[in-house]
Design a protein around this motif. Structure first.
Motif, PDB file in Angstrom:
ATOM      1  N   PHE A  39       0.861  -1.184   0.000  1.00 28.74           N
ATOM      2  CA  PHE A  39       0.000   0.000   0.000  1.00 28.74           C
ATOM      3  C   PHE A  39       0.893   1.228   0.000  1.00 28.74           C
ATOM      4  CE2 PHE A  39      -2.734   3.314   1.603  1.00 28.74           C
ATOM      5  CZ  PHE A  39      -3.928   3.048   0.959  1.00 28.74           C
ATOM      6  N   PRO A  40       0.623   2.220  -0.848  1.00 27.91           N
ATOM      7  CA  PRO A  40       1.477   3.410  -0.908  1.00 27.91           C
ATOM      8  C   PRO A  40       1.474   4.179   0.418  1.00 27.91           C
ATOM      9  CG  PRO A  40      -0.211   3.463  -2.633  1.00 27.91           C
ATOM     10  CD  PRO A  40      -0.475   2.278  -1.794  1.00 27.91           C
ATOM     11  N   VAL A  41       2.646   4.363   0.978  1.00 27.13           N
ATOM     12  CA  VAL A  41       2.775   5.036   2.272  1.00 27.13           C
ATOM     13  C   VAL A  41       2.263   6.472   2.197  1.00 27.13           C
ATOM     14  CG1 VAL A  41       4.450   5.775   4.018  1.00 27.13           C
ATOM     15  CG2 VAL A  41       4.657   3.519   2.968  1.00 27.13           C
ATOM     16  N   ASP A  42       2.412   7.108   1.044  1.00 22.16           N
ATOM     17  CA  ASP A  42       1.952   8.497   0.931  1.00 22.16           C
ATOM     18  C   ASP A  42       0.424   8.611   0.881  1.00 22.16           C
ATOM     19  OD1 ASP A  42       1.912   7.334  -1.641  1.00 22.16           O
ATOM     20  OD2 ASP A  42       2.103   9.282  -2.612  1.00 22.16           O
ATOM     21  N   LYS A  43      -0.277   7.486   0.826  1.00 23.06           N
ATOM     22  CA  LYS A  43      -1.739   7.478   0.820  1.00 23.06           C
ATOM     23  C   LYS A  43      -2.317   6.991   2.157  1.00 23.06           C
ATOM     24  CE  LYS A  43      -2.151   8.316  -3.675  1.00 23.06           C
ATOM     25  NZ  LYS A  43      -1.311   9.428  -3.981  1.00 23.06           N
ATOM     26  N   MET A  44      -1.457   6.786   3.161  1.00 24.87           N
ATOM     27  CA  MET A  44      -1.936   6.303   4.457  1.00 24.87           C
ATOM     28  C   MET A  44      -2.929   7.260   5.090  1.00 24.87           C
ATOM     29  SD  MET A  44       1.002   4.284   6.614  1.00 24.87           S
ATOM     30  CE  MET A  44       1.815   5.757   7.119  1.00 24.87           C
ATOM     31  N   TRP A  45      -2.798   8.534   4.802  1.00 30.11           N
ATOM     32  CA  TRP A  45      -3.698   9.509   5.393  1.00 30.11           C
ATOM     33  C   TRP A  45      -5.152   9.226   5.025  1.00 30.11           C
ATOM     34  CZ3 TRP A  45      -6.817  12.666   2.491  1.00 30.11           C
ATOM     35  CH2 TRP A  45      -6.527  12.757   1.128  1.00 30.11           C
ATOM     36  N   MET A  46      -5.381   8.658   3.860  1.00 26.64           N
ATOM     37  CA  MET A  46      -6.738   8.331   3.450  1.00 26.64           C
ATOM     38  C   MET A  46      -7.340   7.250   4.346  1.00 26.64           C
ATOM     39  SD  MET A  46      -6.456   8.228  -0.647  1.00 26.64           S
ATOM     40  CE  MET A  46      -5.824   9.588  -1.600  1.00 26.64           C
ATOM     41  N   LEU A  47      -6.515   6.265   4.684  1.00 24.19           N
ATOM     42  CA  LEU A  47      -6.973   5.222   5.595  1.00 24.19           C
ATOM     43  C   LEU A  47      -7.245   5.805   6.974  1.00 24.19           C
ATOM     44  CD1 LEU A  47      -4.554   2.309   4.611  1.00 24.19           C
ATOM     45  CD2 LEU A  47      -6.886   2.730   3.826  1.00 24.19           C
ATOM     46  N   ALA A  48      -6.399   6.727   7.397  1.00 22.47           N
ATOM     47  CA  ALA A  48      -6.589   7.368   8.704  1.00 22.47           C
ATOM     48  C   ALA A  48      -7.917   8.134   8.739  1.00 22.47           C
ATOM     49  CB  ALA A  48      -5.425   8.302   9.005  1.00 22.47           C
ATOM     50  N   ILE A  49      -8.241   8.819   7.668  1.00 19.77           N
ATOM     51  CA  ILE A  49      -9.504   9.564   7.608  1.00 19.77           C
ATOM     52  C   ILE A  49     -10.686   8.597   7.699  1.00 19.77           C
ATOM     53  CG2 ILE A  49     -10.970  11.041   6.153  1.00 19.77           C
ATOM     54  CD1 ILE A  49      -8.531  12.457   7.457  1.00 19.77           C
ATOM     55  N   ALA A  50     -10.592   7.464   7.008  1.00 21.77           N
ATOM     56  CA  ALA A  50     -11.661   6.466   7.072  1.00 21.77           C
ATOM     57  C   ALA A  50     -11.814   5.923   8.493  1.00 21.77           C
ATOM     58  CB  ALA A  50     -11.373   5.323   6.101  1.00 21.77           C
ATOM     59  N   GLU A  51     -10.683   5.681   9.160  1.00 21.25           N
ATOM     60  CA  GLU A  51     -10.739   5.189  10.537  1.00 21.25           C
ATOM     61  C   GLU A  51     -11.342   6.233  11.472  1.00 21.25           C
ATOM     62  OE1 GLU A  51      -7.013   2.039  10.500  1.00 21.25           O
ATOM     63  OE2 GLU A  51      -6.662   4.082  11.186  1.00 21.25           O
ATOM     64  N   LEU A  52     -10.960   7.480  11.305  1.00 20.97           N
ATOM     65  CA  LEU A  52     -11.522   8.540  12.149  1.00 20.97           C
ATOM     66  C   LEU A  52     -13.015   8.721  11.888  1.00 20.97           C
ATOM     67  CD1 LEU A  52      -8.621  11.152  12.045  1.00 20.97           C
ATOM     68  CD2 LEU A  52      -9.326   9.732  13.987  1.00 20.97           C
ATOM     69  N   ALA A  53     -13.419   8.598  10.650  1.00 23.15           N
ATOM     70  CA  ALA A  53     -14.849   8.695  10.327  1.00 23.15           C
ATOM     71  C   ALA A  53     -15.619   7.554  10.996  1.00 23.15           C
ATOM     72  CB  ALA A  53     -15.054   8.663   8.813  1.00 23.15           C
ATOM     73  N   GLY A  54     -15.037   6.364  10.981  1.00 24.37           N
ATOM     74  CA  GLY A  54     -15.672   5.235  11.662  1.00 24.37           C
ATOM     75  C   GLY A  54     -15.779   5.468  13.150  1.00 24.37           C
ATOM     76  N   ALA A  55     -14.715   6.002  13.750  1.00 24.12           N
ATOM     77  CA  ALA A  55     -14.728   6.282  15.190  1.00 24.12           C
ATOM     78  C   ALA A  55     -15.804   7.302  15.537  1.00 24.12           C
ATOM     79  CB  ALA A  55     -13.352   6.772  15.643  1.00 24.12           C
ATOM     80  N   VAL A  56     -15.885   8.369  14.763  1.00 24.55           N
ATOM     81  CA  VAL A  56     -16.902   9.398  15.010  1.00 24.55           C
ATOM     82  C   VAL A  56     -18.301   8.808  14.833  1.00 24.55           C
ATOM     83  CG1 VAL A  56     -17.871  11.563  14.133  1.00 24.55           C
ATOM     84  CG2 VAL A  56     -15.404  11.338  14.461  1.00 24.55           C
ATOM     85  N   GLY A  57     -18.475   8.010  13.798  1.00 23.72           N
ATOM     86  CA  GLY A  57     -19.777   7.381  13.558  1.00 23.72           C
ATOM     87  C   GLY A  57     -20.203   6.465  14.693  1.00 23.72           C
ATOM     88  N   LEU A  58     -19.254   5.731  15.241  1.00 21.75           N
ATOM     89  CA  LEU A  58     -19.582   4.848  16.363  1.00 21.75           C
ATOM     90  C   LEU A  58     -20.010   5.638  17.592  1.00 21.75           C
ATOM     91  CD1 LEU A  58     -16.727   2.245  15.935  1.00 21.75           C
ATOM     92  CD2 LEU A  58     -19.179   1.759  15.780  1.00 21.75           C
TER      93      LEU A  58
END
Length: 115
Positions: A39-58
């Motif tokens: 997975f491209p390391v420079d795109k990790m921020w996108m995964l982080a945003i998805a994780e934060l969105a999941g956390a907020v949604g929960l």
């Protein structure tokens, strides 16, 4: 049942936040994991945003269950995708993603039962 759903949701939200911070700060463990699954390391921020969105949604889902259910299912899909990436790359570190997928599915079931 609400108490169980709340506990699992909050704990999962904390784990998601911790993982997102690791991705945003490019911790060595996260970079190694992303490299292992190609997975491209420079795109990790996108995964982080998805994780934060999941956390907020929960967390929001504690007050309005449809959002919590959608977030839990989204998080489960996210981690099932992570399992697929680890398996495709023949990476042995598939267990954390698998466990988090199961926890997210458990949260979805608990939220649905508490509704």
């Amino acid at each position: 049942m609400f108490a169980a759903a709340a506990i699992v949701s909050v704990l999962l939200a904390l784990l998601l936040t911790f993982s997102a911070v690791g991705k945003l700060t490019k911790s060595d463990m996260q970079v190694e994991s992303m490299t292992n699954v190609n997975f491209p390391v420079d795109k990790m921020w996108m995964l982080a945003i998805a994780e934060l969105a999941g956390a907020v949604g929960l967390i929001v889902g504690l007050f309005w269950w449809p959002i919590g259910l959608a977030a839990a299912l989204g998080v489960a899909a996210y981690f099932l995708g992570a399992v697929v990436m680890h398996v495709r790359a023949n990476d042995k570190a598939v267990a954390p993603a698998g466990v988090l997928a199961i926890v997210a599915l458990a949260a979805a079931v608990l939220i649905a039962l508490a509704a």
